[in-house]
Design a protein around this motif. Structure first.
Motif, PDB file in Angstrom:
ATOM      1  N   VAL A  28       0.832  -1.163   0.077  1.00 23.28           N
ATOM      2  CA  VAL A  28       0.137   0.004  -0.063  1.00 23.28           C
ATOM      3  C   VAL A  28       0.904   1.227  -0.099  1.00 23.28           C
ATOM      4  O   VAL A  28       1.898   1.374   0.848  1.00 23.28           O
TER       5      VAL A  28
ATOM      6  N   GLU B 271       2.296   5.221   0.548  1.00 22.05           N
ATOM      7  CA  GLU B 271       1.959   5.938   1.670  1.00 22.05           C
ATOM      8  C   GLU B 271       1.011   6.982   1.295  1.00 22.05           C
ATOM      9  O   GLU B 271       0.156   7.443   2.517  1.00 22.05           O
TER      10      GLU B 271
ATOM     11  N   CYS C   2      -2.342   5.416   2.353  1.00 24.33           N
ATOM     12  CA  CYS C   2      -2.225   5.330   3.883  1.00 24.33           C
ATOM     13  C   CYS C   2      -2.703   6.502   4.584  1.00 24.33           C
ATOM     14  O   CYS C   2      -3.515   6.470   5.625  1.00 24.33           O
ATOM     15  N   ARG C   3      -2.061   7.521   3.988  1.00 26.98           N
ATOM     16  CA  ARG C   3      -2.184   9.018   4.868  1.00 26.98           C
ATOM     17  C   ARG C   3      -3.575   9.436   4.528  1.00 26.98           C
ATOM     18  O   ARG C   3      -3.978  10.273   5.365  1.00 26.98           O
TER      19      ARG C   3
ATOM     20  N   LEU D 180      -3.233   1.649   8.134  1.00 28.60           N
ATOM     21  CA  LEU D 180      -2.022   0.937   7.965  1.00 28.60           C
ATOM     22  C   LEU D 180      -1.822  -0.589   7.852  1.00 28.60           C
ATOM     23  O   LEU D 180      -2.812  -1.176   8.459  1.00 28.60           O
TER      24      LEU D 180
ATOM     25  N   ILE E  59      -5.927  -4.503   7.611  1.00 27.97           N
ATOM     26  CA  ILE E  59      -5.320  -3.084   7.824  1.00 27.97           C
ATOM     27  C   ILE E  59      -5.868  -2.579   9.171  1.00 27.97           C
ATOM     28  O   ILE E  59      -6.985  -3.124   9.571  1.00 27.97           O
TER      29      ILE E  59
ATOM     30  N   ILE F 191      -8.285   0.281  -0.916  1.00 29.45           N
ATOM     31  CA  ILE F 191      -7.007  -0.458  -0.512  1.00 29.45           C
ATOM     32  C   ILE F 191      -7.375  -1.691  -1.465  1.00 29.45           C
ATOM     33  O   ILE F 191      -6.463  -2.452  -2.012  1.00 29.45           O
TER      34      ILE F 191
ATOM     35  N   ILE G 185       1.719   4.976  11.946  1.00 33.62           N
ATOM     36  CA  ILE G 185       2.075   5.429  10.312  1.00 33.62           C
ATOM     37  C   ILE G 185       3.277   6.088  10.160  1.00 33.62           C
ATOM     38  O   ILE G 185       4.019   6.017   9.264  1.00 33.62           O
TER      39      ILE G 185
END
Length: 568
Positions: free
Chosen positions: A82, A84, A87-88, A93, A104, A118, A140
């Motif tokens: 995944v 960054e 994720c942000r 995460l 996750i 995702i 994270i």
């Protein structure tokens, strides 16, 4: 109070669980939507509800399993699955993968879009686990190495002189170079960043027949950090060599290079890079050179008050020689540069000859010794003496020619500072004589000798007091009159969150000896190191062992560490 349409999902459940009032929930939901952040994050950041309480209520109300992030094996987390950015964006995460299913972590159970995105991005069936929001944010950051230390990610750091395309331009190194070597670049950058953050002094990249390992030297001890796939060994070596401006097509000869890295607008870190061909590939060792280490000040180095006074008095002398001795990695360069930094004023001319220059200081004329081009220590010293010097620093006295010129300079109105590789102050004087320097010149030119080691400091958070029998203390060399007046401490083997194995940082152990008239007489009579050492004790100078025991009595280090770095 009328129910607002915005009071949906998690906000409604928090009201039902009496964690929030209805009006507060409505306002929080609206504000979170305007800020484009998850509701849970808004509540935690504004201290409207505790992260743990929200997680427990949400897990119960929505039937999502509650997960403890501290129990997750960080090494097994799927770093490449995944991005960054994703994720942000969704504040999630990746935790672990089981077959075709990816698990996750998220803190907002109503964030179904995150699971969908995702799942689409990875092509895997995705299942969410609920975690505490504040812990998720920290996890994270650590996962993507974006901690709050103030350092930039090394992928964005300016590496001066770096030609990234040189990796792809190599056609003869026998390595299949992909157009995108991003995983290797990220791995190397992560190693550099981790080493700087951890206060390491050296990085070792070591290839073997079946494994490839990376070790850091932290506080003088090597620790294994990573074992990347052996197939990546040639690419990692090529990446490091390109960064250091080395010839990546040459793998049969040792090479030396340097990387200058800016980690902020005002601070830069240098890496000294050395490659050496081994049986299974090139071993690369990088030494971290931090210019700020020379500006710590003499008080931070660990000198006892009497030793500091001797050093400062020697620095004030208009001529003579100060010699610093000890093994590689014992902090000799930092000791010398601390002195040079004190002397570095606008009214003096300071020149140094080093192999190589490790610390750059403005106001000091530094010369990199290069014997292949005819610039060795002897040639540099001869040039210095024609340039009206006040203070000269020689990286190391290795032979009679260098020693003779350095001593002549010390006798003709110049302050000379240098290093030798000997075990003690007494052996330094006999070493000069064995090189062929006349005893008279040694006795009249050497002002001060500093022998030193570096010992690990006990972690103040987890060190523990230990009881040692009186007989054992006497055998170790502690002064009999002081036994019972001090406490000894030992390290905690597993350490704590603030340290590594019970130790954090290092402190200098010093033998500082002034060349007294009694010592000069023994030197002139060509006494051996035993005679010289006995006279040093009579003159009241502590040897390395006595200085190390004093650090143990002060609770700075352990008796075990004293025995590691000194011998009786």
């Amino acid at each position: 109070m009328n129910e607002s349409p915005a009071l949906t999902g998690l906000a409604r459940q928090l009201v039902t669980a009496e964690l929030l009032e209805e009006r507060a929930a409505c306002q929080a939901q609206a504000q979170a939507l305007r800020n484009k952040i998850p509701l849970v994050s808004y509540l935690v950041q504004n201290k409207l509800a505790k992260s743990r309480a929200i997680a427990e209520i949400a897990a119960e109300q929505f039937g999502v399993p509650l997960c403890d992030l501290s129990a997750i094996d960080k090494d097994s987390q799927p770093h490449e699955l995944v991005s960054e950015k994703l994720c942000r964006q969704h504040r999630v995460l990746p935790l672990y993968r089981r077959g075709n299913k990816l698990f996750i972590a998220l803190s907002d159970p109503t964030n179904h879009q995150a699971v969908t995105d995702i799942q689409f991005s990875t092509g895997l069936s995705t299942e969410a686990l609920l975690v505490e929001d504040d812990k998720l944010g920290d996890a994270i950051d650590k996962f993507f190495d974006a901690g709050t230390s103030g350092m930039e990610d090394l992928a964005d750091v300016d590496l001066e002189g770096l030609d990234v395309q040189a990796v792809d331009d190599d056609k003869d190194d026998g390595v299949q170079q992909d157009a995108d070597d991003a995983p290797v670049v990220r791995f190397v950058n992560k190693m550099l960043l981790d080493a700087i953050k951890g206060g390491s002094s050296d990085l070792h990249f070591e290839p073997y027949e079946k494994v490839y390992r990376v070790r850091f030297r932290t506080d003088g001890i090597l620790h294994e950090i990573a074992r990347p796939p052996i197939q990546l060994a040639p690419r990692i070596s090529a990446r490091l060599k390109v960064m250091a401006a080395l010839d990546i097509s040459e793998r049969r000869k040792p090479q030396d290079g340097r990387i200058k890295m800016r980690i902020s607008k005002t601070k830069s870190i240098d890496f000294r890079v050395s490659s050496c061909p081994t049986l299974w590939g090139e071993k690369i060792v990088m030494r971290i050179l931090d210019p700020s280490s020379a500006q710590m000040g003499i008080d931070a180095l660990g000198y006892e008050e009497s030793q500091k006074e001797l050093y400062m008095a020697a620095l004030k002398q208009p001529q003579g020689m100060i010699l610093v001795t000890g093994p590689t990695g014992s902090g000799k360069t930092v000791s010398l540069y601390t002195g040079l930094n004190i002397l570095n004023t606008v009214d003096v001319n300071i020149s140094t000859a080093e192999d190589p220059v490790e610390i750059n200081l403005e106001g000091i004329n530094q010369v990199n010794v290069n014997p292949k081009q005819g610039m060795d220590f002897t040639a540099a010293l001869r040039a210095f003496l024609r340039q009206d010097p006040d203070i000269i620093m020689v990286g190391e006295i290795r032979d009679l020619d260098t020693a003779s010129i350095a001593i002549k300079a010390a006798q003709t109105g110049h302050m000379v500072m240098s290093t030798l590789h000997t075990n003690s102050a007494a052996e330094t004087l006999t070493r000069l004589r064995n090189m062929g320097v006349p005893s008279f010149n040694i006795a009249t030119s050497v002002n001060l000798i500093i022998a030193q080691r570096l010992a690990r400091k006990l972690c103040s958070s987890c060190k523990k007091e230990v009881q040692v029998p009186r007989e054992a203390l006497l055998e170790e060399g502690f002064p009999e009159a002081q036994i019972g007046t001090f406490k000894l401490y030992a390290h905690h083997p597993s350490g704590c969150e603030n340290c590594l194995g019970g130790y954090k940082g290092r402190v200098g152990i010093y033998e500082v000896v002034k060349n007294t008239p009694a010592l000069q007489r023994i030197i002139m009579e060509e006494g051996n190191s035993i005679d010289i050492s006995a006279q040093m004790r009579k003159d009241g100078f502590n040897d390395l062992r006595a200085s190390a025991l004093l650090k143990a009595m002060q609770g700075i280090t352990s008796l075990e560490e004293v025995n590691r770095v000194t011998k009786d």
